[in-house]
Scaffold this motif. Structure first.
Motif, PDB file in Angstrom:
ATOM      1  N   ILE A  74       6.242   4.080 -11.162  1.00 51.27           N
ATOM      2  CA  ILE A  74       5.529   2.820 -10.967  1.00 51.27           C
ATOM      3  C   ILE A  74       5.707   2.478  -9.490  1.00 51.27           C
ATOM      4  O   ILE A  74       6.814   2.582  -8.956  1.00 51.27           O
ATOM      5  CB  ILE A  74       6.110   1.697 -11.863  1.00 51.27           C
ATOM      6  N   ALA A  75       4.612   2.116  -8.823  1.00 47.31           N
ATOM      7  CA  ALA A  75       4.673   1.860  -7.381  1.00 47.31           C
ATOM      8  C   ALA A  75       3.724   0.733  -7.007  1.00 47.31           C
ATOM      9  O   ALA A  75       2.816   0.375  -7.768  1.00 47.31           O
ATOM     10  CB  ALA A  75       4.314   3.137  -6.625  1.00 47.31           C
ATOM     11  N   LYS A  76       3.948   0.187  -5.804  1.00 47.45           N
ATOM     12  CA  LYS A  76       3.108  -0.896  -5.282  1.00 47.45           C
ATOM     13  C   LYS A  76       2.381  -0.398  -4.039  1.00 47.45           C
ATOM     14  O   LYS A  76       2.988   0.214  -3.160  1.00 47.45           O
ATOM     15  CB  LYS A  76       4.000  -2.083  -4.915  1.00 47.45           C
ATOM     16  N   VAL A  87       2.357   3.929  -0.699  1.00 43.94           N
ATOM     17  CA  VAL A  87       2.921   3.080  -1.751  1.00 43.94           C
ATOM     18  C   VAL A  87       4.438   2.994  -1.614  1.00 43.94           C
ATOM     19  O   VAL A  87       5.072   3.850  -0.996  1.00 43.94           O
ATOM     20  CB  VAL A  87       2.560   3.602  -3.165  1.00 43.94           C
ATOM     21  N   ILE A  90       8.738   1.816  -7.094  1.00 47.06           N
ATOM     22  CA  ILE A  90       9.508   0.748  -7.732  1.00 47.06           C
ATOM     23  C   ILE A  90      10.522   1.355  -8.691  1.00 47.06           C
ATOM     24  O   ILE A  90      11.698   1.028  -8.651  1.00 47.06           O
ATOM     25  CB  ILE A  90       8.578  -0.240  -8.478  1.00 47.06           C
ATOM     26  N   ASP A 129      -1.650  -3.882  -5.293  1.00 39.37           N
ATOM     27  CA  ASP A 129      -1.856  -3.331  -6.638  1.00 39.37           C
ATOM     28  C   ASP A 129      -0.587  -2.625  -7.117  1.00 39.37           C
ATOM     29  O   ASP A 129       0.111  -1.983  -6.332  1.00 39.37           O
ATOM     30  CB  ASP A 129      -2.986  -2.295  -6.648  1.00 39.37           C
ATOM     31  N   ILE A 130      -0.322  -2.714  -8.400  1.00 41.50           N
ATOM     32  CA  ILE A 130       0.765  -1.953  -9.018  1.00 41.50           C
ATOM     33  C   ILE A 130       0.115  -0.776  -9.731  1.00 41.50           C
ATOM     34  O   ILE A 130      -0.834  -0.954 -10.504  1.00 41.50           O
ATOM     35  CB  ILE A 130       1.576  -2.813 -10.020  1.00 41.50           C
ATOM     36  N   ARG A 132       0.506   3.289 -11.686  1.00 48.35           N
ATOM     37  CA  ARG A 132       1.287   4.271 -12.435  1.00 48.35           C
ATOM     38  C   ARG A 132       0.778   5.634 -11.970  1.00 48.35           C
ATOM     39  O   ARG A 132      -0.423   5.894 -12.027  1.00 48.35           O
ATOM     40  CB  ARG A 132       1.052   4.078 -13.933  1.00 48.35           C
ATOM     41  N   VAL A 154      -4.267   2.066 -11.457  1.00 48.46           N
ATOM     42  CA  VAL A 154      -3.846   0.668 -11.316  1.00 48.46           C
ATOM     43  C   VAL A 154      -3.517   0.086 -12.693  1.00 48.46           C
ATOM     44  O   VAL A 154      -4.307   0.196 -13.633  1.00 48.46           O
ATOM     45  CB  VAL A 154      -4.950  -0.163 -10.620  1.00 48.46           C
ATOM     46  N   TYR A 156      -1.922  -3.198 -12.654  1.00 47.11           N
ATOM     47  CA  TYR A 156      -1.897  -4.639 -12.425  1.00 47.11           C
ATOM     48  C   TYR A 156      -2.517  -4.903 -11.061  1.00 47.11           C
ATOM     49  O   TYR A 156      -2.174  -4.245 -10.085  1.00 47.11           O
ATOM     50  CB  TYR A 156      -0.461  -5.171 -12.460  1.00 47.11           C
ATOM     51  N   VAL A 195       5.680  -5.077 -15.804  1.00 46.59           N
ATOM     52  CA  VAL A 195       5.979  -4.644 -14.432  1.00 46.59           C
ATOM     53  C   VAL A 195       7.087  -5.492 -13.855  1.00 46.59           C
ATOM     54  O   VAL A 195       7.161  -6.656 -14.049  1.00 46.59           O
ATOM     55  CB  VAL A 195       4.716  -4.759 -13.539  1.00 46.59           C
TER      56      VAL A 195
END
Length: 195
Positions: A74-76, A87, A90, A129-130, A132, A154, A156, A195
């Motif tokens: 999971i990354a931003k 990114v 997370i 954006d968050i 996967r 994406v 979120y 998240v």
């Protein structure tokens, strides 16, 4: 001259400790070979697998996980460039207990966004954006990710106009506050993951 003693199963060792010779065992995880001799490269307990003739060193402390190829992360999104997105990692899915042990930066090349042609990165991702994604390479920095796949992309997103959380309507995202419509490389898990 004192003779070196081979390590035994269960011995506690430190980095640099002598474990044995290559004629006795193959080097496993946490072990390196130098001029035919085997040495520990991390602190831990010696584990000898007699079936494989392999010696390894298991860490005794719970070390932070390193993202490996195949891992889902999971990354931003931090930055969107014409050919790539940068990114911040997370977490590694399934390893929520620990922080990631490496540089937290990763990249998604335009060729790894989705199957087929991608015109530009700015219609696939926006800053904040968050996502996967799957790790595809970790041997150089930044770690390389892919969002090819139905459940990747994406998960979120916020409206780029008013910053309200976007709601999915088919393959588009709609802002419930201002009505703005946006596109992204959406995951089938959009807003279904915590998240």
């Amino acid at each position: 001259m004192d003779e070196k003693r081979s390590a035994r199963n269960g011995d506690l060792v430190l980095p640099g400790d002598y474990l044995g010779v290559i004629e006795e065992y193959f080097p496993g995880e946490g072990v390196k070979e130098e001029n035919g001799e085997l040495y520990a490269i991390r602190a831990g307990k010696v584990r000898i697998d007699p079936d494989k003739m392999e010696i390894s060193v298991e860490p005794v402390t719970d070390t932070p996980p390193l993202p490996q190829p195949g891992d889902i992360v999971i990354a931003k999104i931090l930055e969107v460039k014409p050919q790539a997105a940068i990114v911040q990692l997370i977490k590694i899915e399934g390893r929520n207990d620990r922080e990631i042990a490496t540089s937290k930066l990763a990249g998604i090349h335009i060729s790894q966004v989705r199957e087929g042609y991608v015109e530009g990165m700015s219609s696939e991702f926006k800053i904040g954006d968050i996502i996967r994604a799957r790790v595809i390479a970790n041997e150089k920095s930044p770690i390389q990710l892919s969002t090819k796949g139905h459940d990747l992309g994406v998960i979120y997103a916020l409206c780029s106009r008013c910053r309200a959380p976007l709601v999915r309507r088919g393959d588009k995202l709609v802002c419930p506050r201002c009505g703005h419509v946006e596109t992204r490389k959406l995951s089938s898990l959009y807003r279904k993951l915590k998240v």
